[in-house]
Write a protein that holds these residues in place. Structure first.
Motif, PDB file in Angstrom:
ATOM      1  N   GLY A   2       0.805  -1.205   0.000  1.00 37.13           N
ATOM      2  CA  GLY A   2       0.000   0.000   0.000  1.00 37.13           C
ATOM      3  C   GLY A   2       0.840   1.258   0.000  1.00 37.13           C
ATOM      4  N   ASP A   3       0.243   2.329   0.454  1.00 31.16           N
ATOM      5  CA  ASP A   3       0.912   3.611   0.577  1.00 31.16           C
ATOM      6  C   ASP A   3       1.878   3.513   1.754  1.00 31.16           C
ATOM      7  OD1 ASP A   3       1.652   6.176   1.242  1.00 31.16           O
ATOM      8  OD2 ASP A   3      -0.359   6.999   1.121  1.00 31.16           O
ATOM      9  N   GLU A  81       6.994   9.862  -3.862  1.00 30.96           N
ATOM     10  CA  GLU A  81       6.960  11.310  -3.711  1.00 30.96           C
ATOM     11  C   GLU A  81       7.920  11.669  -2.597  1.00 30.96           C
ATOM     12  OE1 GLU A  81       2.884  12.108  -2.796  1.00 30.96           O
ATOM     13  OE2 GLU A  81       2.285  11.973  -4.893  1.00 30.96           O
ATOM     14  N   GLY A  82       8.670  12.747  -2.792  1.00 29.85           N
ATOM     15  CA  GLY A  82       9.620  13.119  -1.762  1.00 29.85           C
ATOM     16  C   GLY A  82      10.199  14.492  -1.962  1.00 29.85           C
ATOM     17  N   GLU A  83      11.275  14.742  -1.230  1.00 29.74           N
ATOM     18  CA  GLU A  83      11.960  16.021  -1.289  1.00 29.74           C
ATOM     19  C   GLU A  83      13.441  15.790  -1.522  1.00 29.74           C
ATOM     20  OE1 GLU A  83      11.071  18.585   1.947  1.00 29.74           O
ATOM     21  OE2 GLU A  83       8.921  18.485   1.562  1.00 29.74           O
ATOM     22  N   VAL A  84      14.029  16.687  -2.315  1.00 37.66           N
ATOM     23  CA  VAL A  84      15.426  16.573  -2.734  1.00 37.66           C
ATOM     24  C   VAL A  84      16.331  17.406  -1.846  1.00 37.66           C
ATOM     25  CG1 VAL A  84      17.044  17.184  -4.578  1.00 37.66           C
ATOM     26  CG2 VAL A  84      14.871  16.131  -5.149  1.00 37.66           C
ATOM     27  N   SER A  85      17.474  16.825  -1.528  1.00 38.17           N
ATOM     28  CA  SER A  85      18.628  17.577  -1.030  1.00 38.17           C
ATOM     29  C   SER A  85      19.627  17.551  -2.171  1.00 38.17           C
ATOM     30  CB  SER A  85      19.239  16.907   0.200  1.00 38.17           C
ATOM     31  OG  SER A  85      18.333  16.890   1.262  1.00 38.17           O
ATOM     32  N   LEU A  86      20.229  18.675  -2.457  1.00 39.88           N
ATOM     33  CA  LEU A  86      21.166  18.776  -3.565  1.00 39.88           C
ATOM     34  C   LEU A  86      22.583  18.816  -2.999  1.00 39.88           C
ATOM     35  CD1 LEU A  86      20.411  20.523  -6.733  1.00 39.88           C
ATOM     36  CD2 LEU A  86      22.601  21.113  -5.713  1.00 39.88           C
ATOM     37  N   LEU A  87      23.420  17.847  -3.409  1.00 38.23           N
ATOM     38  CA  LEU A  87      24.790  17.768  -2.909  1.00 38.23           C
ATOM     39  C   LEU A  87      25.751  18.179  -4.019  1.00 38.23           C
ATOM     40  CD1 LEU A  87      24.513  14.257  -1.203  1.00 38.23           C
ATOM     41  CD2 LEU A  87      24.214  16.484  -0.146  1.00 38.23           C
ATOM     42  N   PRO A  88      26.380  19.352  -3.917  1.00 40.67           N
ATOM     43  CA  PRO A  88      27.289  19.791  -4.968  1.00 40.67           C
ATOM     44  C   PRO A  88      28.671  19.151  -4.885  1.00 40.67           C
ATOM     45  CG  PRO A  88      27.079  21.493  -3.317  1.00 40.67           C
ATOM     46  CD  PRO A  88      26.144  20.381  -2.918  1.00 40.67           C
ATOM     47  N   ARG A 126       6.364   9.509   0.597  1.00 43.22           N
ATOM     48  CA  ARG A 126       5.246   8.581   0.397  1.00 43.22           C
ATOM     49  C   ARG A 126       5.508   7.706  -0.817  1.00 43.22           C
ATOM     50  NH1 ARG A 126      -0.852  10.591  -0.724  1.00 43.22           N
ATOM     51  NH2 ARG A 126       0.275  11.840  -2.226  1.00 43.22           N
ATOM     52  N   TRP A 127       5.256   6.416  -0.667  1.00 47.22           N
ATOM     53  CA  TRP A 127       5.292   5.457  -1.778  1.00 47.22           C
ATOM     54  C   TRP A 127       3.855   5.237  -2.243  1.00 47.22           C
ATOM     55  CZ3 TRP A 127       9.758   3.596  -3.795  1.00 47.22           C
ATOM     56  CH2 TRP A 127      10.912   3.668  -3.022  1.00 47.22           C
ATOM     57  N   ALA A 133      -2.700   4.635  -5.570  1.00 48.36           N
ATOM     58  CA  ALA A 133      -2.663   6.050  -5.943  1.00 48.36           C
ATOM     59  C   ALA A 133      -4.054   6.657  -5.844  1.00 48.36           C
ATOM     60  CB  ALA A 133      -2.108   6.211  -7.348  1.00 48.36           C
ATOM     61  N   ARG A 134      -4.125   7.855  -5.292  1.00 49.27           N
ATOM     62  CA  ARG A 134      -5.398   8.565  -5.137  1.00 49.27           C
ATOM     63  C   ARG A 134      -5.228  10.007  -5.533  1.00 49.27           C
ATOM     64  NH1 ARG A 134      -7.173   4.264  -3.758  1.00 49.27           N
ATOM     65  NH2 ARG A 134      -7.435   3.237  -1.802  1.00 49.27           N
TER      66      ARG A 134
END
Length: 134
Positions: A2-3, A81-88, A126-127, A133-134
């Motif tokens: 599931g989710d 769904e998620g959030e990115v951290s950018l590593l230079p 969230r997966w 999916a909703r």
């Protein structure tokens, strides 16, 4: 399945290790979607993606770190769904090793002179898996 907001479990981790491409969706400054296929590795409960530092993807996540990722197989969908951290810089050696094993590729290698590479690290919020999916 599931989710899920936690680790995806061994079956899905095995699939993530085998899949070659994922569709990365970032948010443009005007709010529209920017969708592109990318190479990735999944390690330490994160998606890792190497990109040019001046790419549309990198610019989008600097302004808005929200992303969605979708594997290519529509018969057995996997969306994160998620959030990115950018590593230079300071790319984790274990992540670089997995990229080399999976693709024979170094995501830190410049593709254009003078353009630095950056690593996107996506923490899943969230997966969304088949039927959820909703």
């Amino acid at each position: 399945m599931g989710d899920l907001s936690t680790d995806p479990g061994p079956a899905l981790r095995k699939r993530l290790a085998a899949e070659r491409n994922v569709w990365l969706c970032t948010v443009r400054p005007d709010g529209s979607a920017h969708v592109t296929p990318v190479w990735f590795v999944y390690r330490d409960s994160r998606w890792w993606i190497g990109v040019d530092g001046d790419s549309v993807k990198a610019g989008n996540v600097r302004a808005d770190p929200r992303v969605s990722l979708a594997l290519e197989d529509g018969r057995s969908p996997v969306v994160a769904e998620g959030e990115v951290s950018l590593l230079p810089d300071g790319f984790p050696p274990g992540v670089l090793r997995v990229f080399a094993e999976k693709y024979g590729w170094d995501p830190t290698a410049r593709t254009r002179p003078g353009v630095p590479r950056v690593l996107l690290s996506v923490r899943v919020r969230r997966w969304l898996l088949r039927g959820t999916a909703r």
